[in-house]
Scaffold this motif. Sequence first.
Motif, PDB file in Angstrom:
ATOM      1  N   ASP A   1     -32.462 -44.896   6.747  1.00 47.97           N
ATOM      2  CA  ASP A   1     -31.143 -44.269   6.874  1.00 47.97           C
ATOM      3  C   ASP A   1     -30.558 -44.577   8.252  1.00 47.97           C
ATOM      4  O   ASP A   1     -30.223 -43.699   9.045  1.00 47.97           O
ATOM      5  CB  ASP A   1     -31.207 -42.757   6.622  1.00 47.97           C
ATOM      6  N   ASN A   2     -30.464 -45.864   8.501  1.00 49.57           N
ATOM      7  CA  ASN A   2     -29.987 -46.367   9.782  1.00 49.57           C
ATOM      8  C   ASN A   2     -28.472 -46.303   9.890  1.00 49.57           C
ATOM      9  O   ASN A   2     -27.928 -45.855  10.893  1.00 49.57           O
ATOM     10  CB  ASN A   2     -30.465 -47.802   9.967  1.00 49.57           C
ATOM     11  N   VAL A   3     -27.779 -46.774   8.836  1.00 52.60           N
ATOM     12  CA  VAL A   3     -26.316 -46.821   8.804  1.00 52.60           C
ATOM     13  C   VAL A   3     -25.850 -46.302   7.452  1.00 52.60           C
ATOM     14  O   VAL A   3     -26.346 -46.728   6.407  1.00 52.60           O
ATOM     15  CB  VAL A   3     -25.798 -48.259   9.014  1.00 52.60           C
ATOM     16  N   ASP A   4     -24.919 -45.393   7.456  1.00 50.46           N
ATOM     17  CA  ASP A   4     -24.418 -44.836   6.194  1.00 50.46           C
ATOM     18  C   ASP A   4     -23.409 -45.788   5.568  1.00 50.46           C
ATOM     19  O   ASP A   4     -22.245 -45.835   5.969  1.00 50.46           O
ATOM     20  CB  ASP A   4     -23.760 -43.472   6.441  1.00 50.46           C
ATOM     21  N   ILE A   5     -23.867 -46.543   4.553  1.00 48.75           N
ATOM     22  CA  ILE A   5     -22.937 -47.417   3.836  1.00 48.75           C
ATOM     23  C   ILE A   5     -22.875 -47.102   2.347  1.00 48.75           C
ATOM     24  O   ILE A   5     -21.963 -47.540   1.662  1.00 48.75           O
ATOM     25  CB  ILE A   5     -23.294 -48.906   4.012  1.00 48.75           C
ATOM     26  N   ASP A   6     -23.843 -46.328   1.838  1.00 49.01           N
ATOM     27  CA  ASP A   6     -23.893 -46.118   0.389  1.00 49.01           C
ATOM     28  C   ASP A   6     -22.729 -45.280  -0.129  1.00 49.01           C
ATOM     29  O   ASP A   6     -22.443 -45.286  -1.324  1.00 49.01           O
ATOM     30  CB  ASP A   6     -25.227 -45.471  -0.013  1.00 49.01           C
ATOM     31  N   ASN A   7     -22.046 -44.563   0.769  1.00 50.20           N
ATOM     32  CA  ASN A   7     -20.922 -43.729   0.342  1.00 50.20           C
ATOM     33  C   ASN A   7     -19.570 -44.311   0.752  1.00 50.20           C
ATOM     34  O   ASN A   7     -18.551 -43.635   0.648  1.00 50.20           O
ATOM     35  CB  ASN A   7     -21.072 -42.314   0.923  1.00 50.20           C
ATOM     36  N   LEU A   8     -19.567 -45.576   1.197  1.00 51.27           N
ATOM     37  CA  LEU A   8     -18.316 -46.201   1.591  1.00 51.27           C
ATOM     38  C   LEU A   8     -17.522 -46.683   0.376  1.00 51.27           C
ATOM     39  O   LEU A   8     -18.094 -47.018  -0.665  1.00 51.27           O
ATOM     40  CB  LEU A   8     -18.582 -47.408   2.506  1.00 51.27           C
ATOM     41  N   LYS A   9     -16.221 -46.734   0.530  1.00 45.92           N
ATOM     42  CA  LYS A   9     -15.390 -47.411  -0.461  1.00 45.92           C
ATOM     43  C   LYS A   9     -15.596 -48.911  -0.325  1.00 45.92           C
ATOM     44  O   LYS A   9     -15.916 -49.412   0.754  1.00 45.92           O
ATOM     45  CB  LYS A   9     -13.924 -47.060  -0.239  1.00 45.92           C
ATOM     46  N   ASN A  10     -15.382 -49.617  -1.410  1.00 46.81           N
ATOM     47  CA  ASN A  10     -15.602 -51.065  -1.395  1.00 46.81           C
ATOM     48  C   ASN A  10     -14.790 -51.746  -0.300  1.00 46.81           C
ATOM     49  O   ASN A  10     -15.254 -52.689   0.346  1.00 46.81           O
ATOM     50  CB  ASN A  10     -15.239 -51.668  -2.748  1.00 46.81           C
ATOM     51  N   THR A  11     -13.578 -51.254  -0.079  1.00 41.09           N
ATOM     52  CA  THR A  11     -12.700 -51.868   0.928  1.00 41.09           C
ATOM     53  C   THR A  11     -13.199 -51.629   2.351  1.00 41.09           C
ATOM     54  O   THR A  11     -12.800 -52.339   3.270  1.00 41.09           O
ATOM     55  CB  THR A  11     -11.264 -51.322   0.796  1.00 41.09           C
ATOM     56  N   ASP A  12     -14.073 -50.621   2.518  1.00 38.51           N
ATOM     57  CA  ASP A  12     -14.591 -50.292   3.847  1.00 38.51           C
ATOM     58  C   ASP A  12     -15.936 -50.948   4.140  1.00 38.51           C
ATOM     59  O   ASP A  12     -16.496 -50.761   5.222  1.00 38.51           O
ATOM     60  CB  ASP A  12     -14.739 -48.773   4.008  1.00 38.51           C
ATOM     61  N   LEU A  13     -16.456 -51.712   3.180  1.00 29.02           N
ATOM     62  CA  LEU A  13     -17.789 -52.292   3.343  1.00 29.02           C
ATOM     63  C   LEU A  13     -17.896 -53.230   4.554  1.00 29.02           C
ATOM     64  O   LEU A  13     -18.940 -53.227   5.228  1.00 29.02           O
ATOM     65  CB  LEU A  13     -18.201 -53.026   2.069  1.00 29.02           C
ATOM     66  N   PRO A  14     -16.863 -54.025   4.866  1.00 26.45           N
ATOM     67  CA  PRO A  14     -16.961 -54.843   6.091  1.00 26.45           C
ATOM     68  C   PRO A  14     -17.207 -54.004   7.346  1.00 26.45           C
ATOM     69  O   PRO A  14     -17.913 -54.444   8.259  1.00 26.45           O
ATOM     70  CB  PRO A  14     -15.596 -55.546   6.150  1.00 26.45           C
ATOM     71  N   LEU A  15     -16.670 -52.786   7.386  1.00 27.70           N
ATOM     72  CA  LEU A  15     -16.923 -51.902   8.514  1.00 27.70           C
ATOM     73  C   LEU A  15     -18.387 -51.488   8.538  1.00 27.70           C
ATOM     74  O   LEU A  15     -19.009 -51.399   9.609  1.00 27.70           O
ATOM     75  CB  LEU A  15     -16.031 -50.666   8.425  1.00 27.70           C
ATOM     76  N   GLY A  16     -18.956 -51.258   7.357  1.00 28.76           N
ATOM     77  CA  GLY A  16     -20.375 -50.924   7.283  1.00 28.76           C
ATOM     78  C   GLY A  16     -21.245 -52.055   7.785  1.00 28.76           C
ATOM     79  O   GLY A  16     -22.227 -51.825   8.509  1.00 28.76           O
ATOM     80  N   GLU A  17     -20.883 -53.279   7.432  1.00 29.15           N
ATOM     81  CA  GLU A  17     -21.647 -54.428   7.915  1.00 29.15           C
ATOM     82  C   GLU A  17     -21.540 -54.536   9.430  1.00 29.15           C
ATOM     83  O   GLU A  17     -22.521 -54.858  10.115  1.00 29.15           O
ATOM     84  CB  GLU A  17     -21.137 -55.708   7.256  1.00 29.15           C
TER      85      GLU A  17
END
Length: 279
Positions: free
Chosen positions: A68-84
């Motif tokens: 659970d290093n970075v919360d990306i599983d609850n992101l919107k698809n359009t926000d995924l680049p921010l998660g990366e």
Amino acid sequence: MVKHNPIIRLTVSCLFLMLFGIKTVQAQDFKFAFLTDMHTHSDSTLGQVAQRLKLLSPQVEFIMSGGDNVDIDNLKNTDLPLGEKRFKLLKDVFEHTKKPYHMAIGNHDRLPRDLRNGKNDFELFERTFGQTYYTFDHKGWKFIVLNSVEVQDNQYIIGEQQFAWLKGIINSTAKEQPLVIVSHVPFLSVYYPVLEGRYTAADTFTNQKQVFDLFKEHNLKLVLQGHMHLYEEIKVKGVQFITAGAVSGNWWQGSFEGTFPGHLEVDVKGQNFSWKYIK
């Protein structure tokens, strides 16, 4: 009384070790840190992780993540680049310590649900940190990092391919070598019985007994766990299980059910170890 020739017996033992590739290494002294459930989701939380890393004892030789290093599983698809981007920024934070680090994957490190297809679930984690399960040796100890957030029938599991890999690792490991397992989802936890008066398998992985049984003839010393944000110590059959709280505490809102934000430091002395939770 039958007399045995010790030279012949030693030769046979050495030949066996050579044939099966099992090496014996004397355990040495070292210290390492275990940080789990960082849940970085903003610049401010990345900054908090960076501050936490500055608290590490100078004697810490390497850092372990518990997932659970970075919360990306609850992101919107359009926000995924921010998660990366967050993954890369967290990697930079760890690189800045100038210490070796080893990352485990947690359920919040997976792709968002509507993007997962069972094969690409861990894509961003793998792109940034590499394999989701692996092993490494340090000064005579072997560390086994599991991916405990594979899913089957809507439950966490160590999947068939990973299980086969783990059996191979154990079979090629000397029985006396001290072992540490790192698993985001716990093998064991008393979270629900203590806090809610009930037991559920939702926060353990389902085949934990089969995995644990693989180590019956080996020197498993310590299992480090995350996921629960609670600090727990459970000892079973000589194996110490520690659920090590969370760097993020109560989702960056202070303490969670009495467990303050923190990390674990483990001090290894040969075949023995001690630990403390650093708030």
